[in-house]
Design an enzyme around this catalytic site. Structure first.
Site, short mmCIF file in Angstrom:
data_model
loop_
_atom_site.label_atom_id
_atom_site.label_comp_id
_atom_site.label_asym_id
_atom_site.label_seq_id
_atom_site.Cartn_x
_atom_site.Cartn_y
_atom_site.Cartn_z
N HIS A 129 0.81 -4.66 4.63
CA HIS A 129 0.24 -3.32 4.70
C HIS A 129 -0.57 -3.24 5.99
CE1 HIS A 129 -2.60 -0.16 3.31
NE2 HIS A 129 -1.70 0.14 2.39
N ASP A 206 -3.82 -10.78 -0.45
CA ASP A 206 -4.04 -9.37 -0.75
C ASP A 206 -3.34 -9.07 -2.07
OD1 ASP A 206 -3.75 -6.64 -1.01
OD2 ASP A 206 -3.05 -6.29 1.04
N GLN A 209 -1.47 -4.97 -4.76
CA GLN A 209 -0.25 -4.50 -5.39
C GLN A 209 0.16 -5.36 -6.58
OE1 GLN A 209 1.57 -1.45 -5.61
NE2 GLN A 209 0.70 -1.56 -3.59
C1 LIG Z 1 -3.11 -0.13 -1.37
C2 LIG Z 1 -3.01 -1.39 -0.63
C3 LIG Z 1 -4.01 -1.78 0.26
C4 LIG Z 1 -5.21 -0.93 0.58
O1 LIG Z 1 -6.00 -0.70 -0.55
P1 LIG Z 1 -7.26 0.29 -0.43
O2 LIG Z 1 -7.65 0.52 -1.85
O3 LIG Z 1 -6.75 1.53 0.23
O4 LIG Z 1 -8.29 -0.41 0.36
C5 LIG Z 1 -3.87 -3.01 0.89
N1 LIG Z 1 -2.81 -3.79 0.66
C6 LIG Z 1 -1.82 -3.45 -0.19
C7 LIG Z 1 -0.67 -4.38 -0.42
C8 LIG Z 1 -1.88 -2.23 -0.86
O5 LIG Z 1 -0.91 -1.89 -1.70
#
Ligand SMILES: *Cc1c(COP(=O)(O)O)cnc(C)c1O
Length: 412
Positions: A129, A206, A209
């Site tokens: 992302h 991260d 998701q």
């Molecule tokens: C949505 C998302 C983000 C960002 O999340 P925020 O709530 O906008 O800070 C980062 N990484 C992934 C994989 C996402 O799906």
């Protein structure tokens, strides 16, 4: 195989009643909400927690001796413990409450700016992302570190043999998402973490998701940092979590200066508060954190095994029926994926499909999904993305398939 067994424990019609928004209409049609990868819908218990907070316990935390402030502090700290239990962190002070995934990533990137040197290397994946690319580019500019990218293949999977070649004693950090928001690929993070640790690098995962679909165990993963957002897991927007091993969090400098994060302040020198307060400057999103705790209870009451089995059924049904449409191509075909379908129809712009299905009440996402490099890899401007949650139904997927057929007729 019929899945009646799951449905005894998992009654989607009952679950749907928990979400007031699901009974509304959009453009005269019942809402079909398939943009869950952008944000999830909110169950009544979470809405009630927000109303209850402002109706009966609103006060600033950690400062007041008065009862209301103590009640709010207790509720906030209990939510932290709930989040700790959910992620299986060893200590509650390893749970830093943030405004979301983006905030958590930036906090870690900022922290590493004082630890990295010219020539050090950071590895990210091709499936990231934008929020997981830009902070590292900024960090590299500041420190002279070099950004390396794990490439992807046509199925939308990371090429692990290439990752092996990128790793060396110069590698200081590895950043990968647990599940790609654009394609739904589940990355082999345990393997990625172990390999990074073999060369002494730290790993940030991260989990924005993945957290709506599975329950990560940060101790079993042995991950150094893990970030997520409440709003993708039935909680409110503007709140999230950064898990960090305390050894790492103690090494990183504070991200922001302000109230709550200090032990002692004089004009000569300020000493910082202990974890987690060192990273929680200013008044936090108290209500949001409490509601996040309620959202975690809610999802756990449904059960992650039930969620995974049911969402897999939705994914298979949608994949099979969409692929019957001539000229339709699905991007992201890993066998290891969650309930996200990114697709295009030959000769038609994704935006046009999105607009037509919206007229029919269906919310899908069109565009690059904050993952431009993936679109460049496939040489496309973007995709239509339908992402499913446990409160969606097989019938809703049939509505989408019919709508896409209709759009195709109108546009070709
Ligand atoms: C949505 C998302 C983000 C960002 O999340 P925020 O709530 O906008 O800070 C980062 N990484 C992934 C994989 C996402 O799906």
């Amino acid at each position: 195989m019929k899945s009646t067994i799951q449905h005894i424990a998992f009654n989607v019609e009952e679950i749907r009643k928990d979400f007031p928004i699901l009974s509304r209409k959009v453009n005269g049609n019942p809402l079909v909400y398939f943009d869950n990868a952008a944000t999830s819908q909110t169950p009544q218990v979470v809405i009630d927690a927000i109303v209850n907070y402002y109706s009966s316990i609103n006060a600033n935390i950690h400062r007041g001796v008065h009862s209301l402030s103590q009640e709010a502090t207790d509720a906030y700290e209990q939510a932290r413990q709930k989040i700790q239990t959910h992620f299986n962190a060893k200590h509650s002070h390893e749970i830093i409450l943030t405004s979301g995934t983006t905030h958590g990533i930036n906090l870690v990137a900022h922290g590493f700016s004082s630890l990295l040197q010219q020539g050090d290397e950071i590895i990210v994946s091709a499936l990231e992302h934008h929020s997981n690319i830009v902070p590292w580019q900024m960090l590299c500019e500041q420190t002279g570190a070099i950004l390396k990218v794990i490439p992807m293949n046509q199925e939308g999977e990371l090429v692990i043999s290439d990752y092996d070649n990128l790793l060396s004693e110069k590698t200081k950090l590895v950043f990968v998402n647990h599940i790609s928001n654009a394609l739904g690929t589940i990355n082999p993070i345990k393997e990625i973490i172990n390999k990074a640790h073999n060369v002494g690098a730290a790993v940030l995962i991260d989990g924005a998701q993945s957290c709506p679909h599975l329950k990560p165990d940060v101790q079993a993963l042995d991950v150094d940092f893990y970030v997520a957002s409440a709003h993708k897991m039935c909680g409110p927007t503007g709140v999230g979590v950064l898990y960090g091993k305390s050894s790492w969090l103690n090494k990183l400098p504070p991200y922001q200066g302000g109230g709550e994060m200090i032990a002692e302040v004089t004009f000569k020198k300020t000493t910082y508060a202990d974890l987690p307060h060192k990273f929680e400057a200013g008044t936090p999103n108290i209500c949001g954190v409490i509601a996040f705790g309620v959202a975690i209870d809610y999802i756990n009451s449904i059960g992650f095994d039930n969620i995974a089995a049911y969402e897999n059924e939705l994914l298979n049904h949608a994949t099979k029926n969409l692929l019957e449409i001539e000229g339709l191509k699905i991007y992201g075909t890993s066998r290891n994926k969650t309930s996200v379908i990114s697709f295009n129809i030959e000769g038609i712009h994704p935006y046009d499909i999105g607009s037509i299905v919206d007229k029919l009440g269906i919310a899908v996402r069109t565009g690059h999904h904050c993952a431009q490099p993936i679109m460049d890899f496939y040489n496309i401007p973007g995709t239509v993305r339908a992402s499913f949650s446990f409160y969606n139904t097989l019938e809703e997927i049939d509505v989408l398939v019919d709508a896409v057929k209709k759009a195709k007729l109108m546009l070709s």
